[in-house]
Design a protein around this motif. Structure first.
Motif, PDB file in Angstrom:
ATOM      1  N   GLU A  14      -4.127   2.268   1.252  1.00 36.53           N
ATOM      2  CA  GLU A  14      -2.017   2.108   1.598  1.00 36.53           C
ATOM      3  C   GLU A  14      -1.430   1.012   1.771  1.00 36.53           C
ATOM      4  OE1 GLU A  14      -0.332   6.629   2.745  1.00 36.53           O
ATOM      5  OE2 GLU A  14      -1.633   5.335   4.548  1.00 36.53           O
ATOM      6  N   VAL A  15      -0.841   0.446   1.184  1.00 35.87           N
ATOM      7  CA  VAL A  15      -0.583  -1.053   2.071  1.00 35.87           C
ATOM      8  C   VAL A  15       0.769  -1.068   2.290  1.00 35.87           C
ATOM      9  CG1 VAL A  15       0.477  -3.062   0.977  1.00 35.87           C
ATOM     10  CG2 VAL A  15      -1.001  -1.509  -0.090  1.00 35.87           C
ATOM     11  N   PHE A  16       1.007  -1.267   3.864  1.00 39.29           N
ATOM     12  CA  PHE A  16       2.444  -1.807   4.356  1.00 39.29           C
ATOM     13  C   PHE A  16       2.448  -2.940   4.146  1.00 39.29           C
ATOM     14  CE2 PHE A  16      -0.308   2.277   6.053  1.00 39.29           C
ATOM     15  CZ  PHE A  16       0.585   2.439   5.689  1.00 39.29           C
ATOM     16  N   ILE A  27       4.564   0.394   1.609  1.00 33.14           N
ATOM     17  CA  ILE A  27       5.275   0.236  -0.238  1.00 33.14           C
ATOM     18  C   ILE A  27       4.050   0.229  -0.823  1.00 33.14           C
ATOM     19  CG2 ILE A  27       6.451  -1.765   1.207  1.00 33.14           C
ATOM     20  CD1 ILE A  27       4.775  -3.796   0.344  1.00 33.14           C
ATOM     21  N   GLY A  28       3.225   0.598  -1.046  1.00 33.34           N
ATOM     22  CA  GLY A  28       2.519   1.160  -2.183  1.00 33.34           C
ATOM     23  C   GLY A  28       1.059   1.227  -1.982  1.00 33.34           C
ATOM     24  N   SER A  41       0.296  -0.820  -6.875  1.00 29.17           N
ATOM     25  CA  SER A  41       1.323  -0.770  -7.630  1.00 29.17           C
ATOM     26  C   SER A  41       2.432  -0.318  -6.610  1.00 29.17           C
ATOM     27  CB  SER A  41       0.684   1.035  -7.596  1.00 29.17           C
ATOM     28  OG  SER A  41       1.872   2.049  -8.437  1.00 29.17           O
ATOM     29  N   PHE A  42       3.526  -0.468  -6.336  1.00 28.72           N
ATOM     30  CA  PHE A  42       5.168  -0.562  -5.794  1.00 28.72           C
ATOM     31  C   PHE A  42       4.715   1.403  -5.149  1.00 28.72           C
ATOM     32  CE2 PHE A  42       5.252  -4.623  -6.381  1.00 28.72           C
ATOM     33  CZ  PHE A  42       5.749  -5.096  -5.489  1.00 28.72           C
ATOM     34  N   ALA A  57       3.019  -8.090  -6.655  1.00 28.35           N
ATOM     35  CA  ALA A  57       1.105  -7.492  -6.788  1.00 28.35           C
ATOM     36  C   ALA A  57       0.456  -8.620  -6.523  1.00 28.35           C
ATOM     37  CB  ALA A  57       1.262  -6.151  -8.098  1.00 28.35           C
ATOM     38  N   ILE A  58       0.339  -9.496  -7.654  1.00 26.23           N
ATOM     39  CA  ILE A  58      -0.714 -10.507  -7.115  1.00 26.23           C
ATOM     40  C   ILE A  58      -1.496 -10.785  -5.798  1.00 26.23           C
ATOM     41  CG2 ILE A  58      -1.539 -13.312  -8.077  1.00 26.23           C
ATOM     42  CD1 ILE A  58       0.078 -12.271 -10.673  1.00 26.23           C
ATOM     43  N   GLN A  59       0.264 -11.250  -5.205  1.00 30.75           N
ATOM     44  CA  GLN A  59       0.099 -11.485  -3.335  1.00 30.75           C
ATOM     45  C   GLN A  59      -0.977 -10.540  -3.248  1.00 30.75           C
ATOM     46  OE1 GLN A  59       4.050 -12.310  -3.265  1.00 30.75           O
ATOM     47  NE2 GLN A  59       3.796 -15.034  -3.434  1.00 30.75           N
TER      48      GLN A  59
END
Length: 83
Positions: A14-16, A27-28, A41-42, A57-59
């Motif tokens: 998971e991305v926060f 956030i994805g 993936s957002f 997405a690249i960042q």
């Protein structure tokens, strides 16, 4: 705003987005299949709220790779394997 990952070095995590108060907003997901490029993936209810603060997405992938190179495999910031 900064990015935080639930784990590093696993097939998905998971991305926060973390604000200056330390609040975390999902956030994805980032997917690391090992053989190919990582994918982000957002996803989530916070995308509209933080539209102007969202990284590309690249960042997200670049930050994941930077943290992985620095910390190795970890879960919630605790190192499980460095190598």
């Amino acid at each position: 705003m900064k990015l935080m990952f639930s784990c590093l070095g696993f097939s998905s995590c998971e991305v926060f987005l973390v604000d200056s108060k330390g609040s975390q907003f999902h956030i994805g997901f980032i997917f690391d299949r090992g053989l190919g490029p990582k994918e982000f993936s957002f996803f989530g209810i916070y995308l509209d709220r933080f539209r102007e603060h969202l990284p590309t997405a690249i960042q997200v992938v670049e930050e994941y790779e930077r943290q992985y190179a620095e910390k190795g495999v970890s879960i919630n910031g605790k190192i499980q394997y460095a190598g």
